[in-house]
Design a protein around this motif. Sequence first.
Motif, mmCIF file in Angstrom:
data_model
loop_
_atom_site.group_PDB
_atom_site.id
_atom_site.type_symbol
_atom_site.label_atom_id
_atom_site.label_comp_id
_atom_site.label_asym_id
_atom_site.label_seq_id
_atom_site.Cartn_x
_atom_site.Cartn_y
_atom_site.Cartn_z
ATOM 1 N N ILE A 107 45.389 39.845 38.438
ATOM 2 C CA ILE A 107 44.942 41.223 38.196
ATOM 3 C C ILE A 107 44.460 41.800 39.524
ATOM 4 C CG2 ILE A 107 43.202 42.658 37.051
ATOM 5 C CD1 ILE A 107 43.481 40.819 34.633
ATOM 6 N N THR A 108 45.007 42.951 39.886
ATOM 7 C CA THR A 108 44.631 43.596 41.142
ATOM 8 C C THR A 108 43.341 44.403 40.953
ATOM 9 O OG1 THR A 108 46.001 45.520 40.647
ATOM 10 C CG2 THR A 108 47.037 43.773 41.923
ATOM 11 N N ASP A 109 42.708 44.737 42.066
ATOM 12 C CA ASP A 109 41.458 45.520 42.028
ATOM 13 C C ASP A 109 41.677 46.905 41.425
ATOM 14 O OD1 ASP A 109 40.066 43.454 43.133
ATOM 15 O OD2 ASP A 109 40.003 44.264 45.173
ATOM 16 N N CYS A 110 42.865 47.498 41.702
ATOM 17 C CA CYS A 110 43.115 48.848 41.178
ATOM 18 C C CYS A 110 43.333 48.833 39.663
ATOM 19 C CB CYS A 110 44.286 49.511 41.896
ATOM 20 S SG CYS A 110 45.712 48.499 42.100
ATOM 21 N N VAL A 111 43.866 47.743 39.112
ATOM 22 C CA VAL A 111 43.998 47.611 37.649
ATOM 23 C C VAL A 111 42.599 47.516 37.025
ATOM 24 C CG1 VAL A 111 44.773 46.069 35.783
ATOM 25 C CG2 VAL A 111 46.320 46.626 37.649
ATOM 26 N N MET A 112 41.722 46.756 37.683
ATOM 27 C CA MET A 112 40.336 46.661 37.209
ATOM 28 C C MET A 112 39.652 48.031 37.274
ATOM 29 S SD MET A 112 39.500 43.635 36.165
ATOM 30 C CE MET A 112 37.739 43.543 36.249
ATOM 31 N N GLY A 113 39.923 48.758 38.345
ATOM 32 C CA GLY A 113 39.366 50.101 38.505
ATOM 33 C C GLY A 113 39.850 51.052 37.414
ATOM 34 N N GLU A 114 41.143 50.955 37.076
ATOM 35 C CA GLU A 114 41.711 51.783 35.999
ATOM 36 C C GLU A 114 41.054 51.470 34.662
ATOM 37 O OE1 GLU A 114 45.951 51.608 35.716
ATOM 38 O OE2 GLU A 114 46.264 52.914 37.442
ATOM 39 N N LEU A 118 38.659 53.927 32.193
ATOM 40 C CA LEU A 118 39.039 54.284 30.817
ATOM 41 C C LEU A 118 37.837 54.381 29.873
ATOM 42 C CD1 LEU A 118 42.299 52.174 30.486
ATOM 43 C CD2 LEU A 118 42.171 54.658 30.474
ATOM 44 N N GLY A 119 36.734 53.792 30.257
ATOM 45 C CA GLY A 119 35.500 53.956 29.481
ATOM 46 C C GLY A 119 35.259 52.884 28.429
ATOM 47 N N ARG A 120 34.314 53.165 27.538
ATOM 48 C CA ARG A 120 33.858 52.178 26.549
ATOM 49 C C ARG A 120 34.922 51.824 25.517
ATOM 50 N NH1 ARG A 120 28.090 53.510 24.114
ATOM 51 N NH2 ARG A 120 28.411 51.370 23.380
ATOM 52 N N LEU A 126 38.683 45.239 29.364
ATOM 53 C CA LEU A 126 37.932 44.950 30.591
ATOM 54 C C LEU A 126 37.316 43.556 30.535
ATOM 55 C CD1 LEU A 126 37.047 46.275 33.291
ATOM 56 C CD2 LEU A 126 35.000 47.058 32.118
ATOM 57 N N LYS A 127 36.843 43.182 29.349
ATOM 58 C CA LYS A 127 36.248 41.845 29.172
ATOM 59 C C LYS A 127 37.310 40.764 29.366
ATOM 60 C CE LYS A 127 33.195 39.345 26.043
ATOM 61 N NZ LYS A 127 32.583 39.291 24.687
ATOM 62 N N ILE A 128 38.532 41.007 28.835
ATOM 63 C CA ILE A 128 39.644 40.056 28.999
ATOM 64 C C ILE A 128 40.033 39.957 30.477
ATOM 65 C CG2 ILE A 128 42.132 39.741 28.533
ATOM 66 C CD1 ILE A 128 41.504 40.866 25.679
ATOM 67 N N TYR A 134 41.910 34.302 35.048
ATOM 68 C CA TYR A 134 42.794 35.272 35.702
ATOM 69 C C TYR A 134 42.441 35.366 37.175
ATOM 70 C CZ TYR A 134 43.811 36.934 30.933
ATOM 71 O OH TYR A 134 44.175 37.019 29.625
ATOM 72 N N GLU A 135 43.447 35.255 38.023
ATOM 73 C CA GLU A 135 43.234 35.362 39.470
ATOM 74 C C GLU A 135 43.097 36.834 39.855
ATOM 75 O OE1 GLU A 135 43.173 32.865 41.854
ATOM 76 O OE2 GLU A 135 43.347 31.288 40.356
ATOM 77 N N ARG A 136 42.230 37.108 40.846
ATOM 78 C CA ARG A 136 42.050 38.475 41.323
ATOM 79 C C ARG A 136 42.776 38.669 42.650
ATOM 80 N NH1 ARG A 136 37.642 41.467 39.374
ATOM 81 N NH2 ARG A 136 38.352 43.101 40.787
#
Length: 203
Positions: A107-114, A118-120, A126-128, A134-136
């Motif tokens: 998972i890339t940093d920008c996917v985490m940022g997206e 997206l919010g709550r 996000l928890k998954i 998962y490698e970052r």
Amino acid sequence: MGKAKRTKRAAQSRFAQMKRMISLSDDRIKPKDRAAPKKKKPEDPYSLKVREVPQVSSALFFQYNTQLGPPYHVIIDTNFINFSIKYKLDIIQSMMDCLYAKSIPYITDCVMGELEKLGRKYKVALKIAKDLRYERLPCMHKGTYADDCIVQRVTQHKCYIVATCDKDLKRRIRKIPGVPIMYIAQHRYTIERMPDAYGAPKT
């Protein structure tokens, strides 16, 4: 009288300027006054022709990507996580069922940022994504647009499989030779453009 002369002279000078501006090869000039068209120099058949061809990755052997092999490295897109949750699919287990081998999700940093943007509503996704299995992949670029980041990464490094359900991203990845695409079809993971050399499941 003097004024009339001055305006006439001014009109003449303006006409002269216009005449100077019009090219001799212009269509508005009469054919007899028009300049002959310039002849192109004939090409020398013995001269060296320079062609710019994009450099092909050394990992590609004809249609096969030699860098692909177990354990598989899979870059996950934002919507792939969301669709996996929607269809109640365990990402790592479903990847192993699809590829018949160990798979390492990235998972890339920008996917985490997206996902954070997206919010709550997408807190489960996000928890998954924050799972330690998962490698970052760190991103050095500005912004959180994941599509450009993934395309650039798989163009440089041919060892990844891209997991996405986005039609636009799929279209862009298909133009890059030797990069397989994983997507969800009929409530299970399916792989596209995987070489037969590694015994991948056929769709």
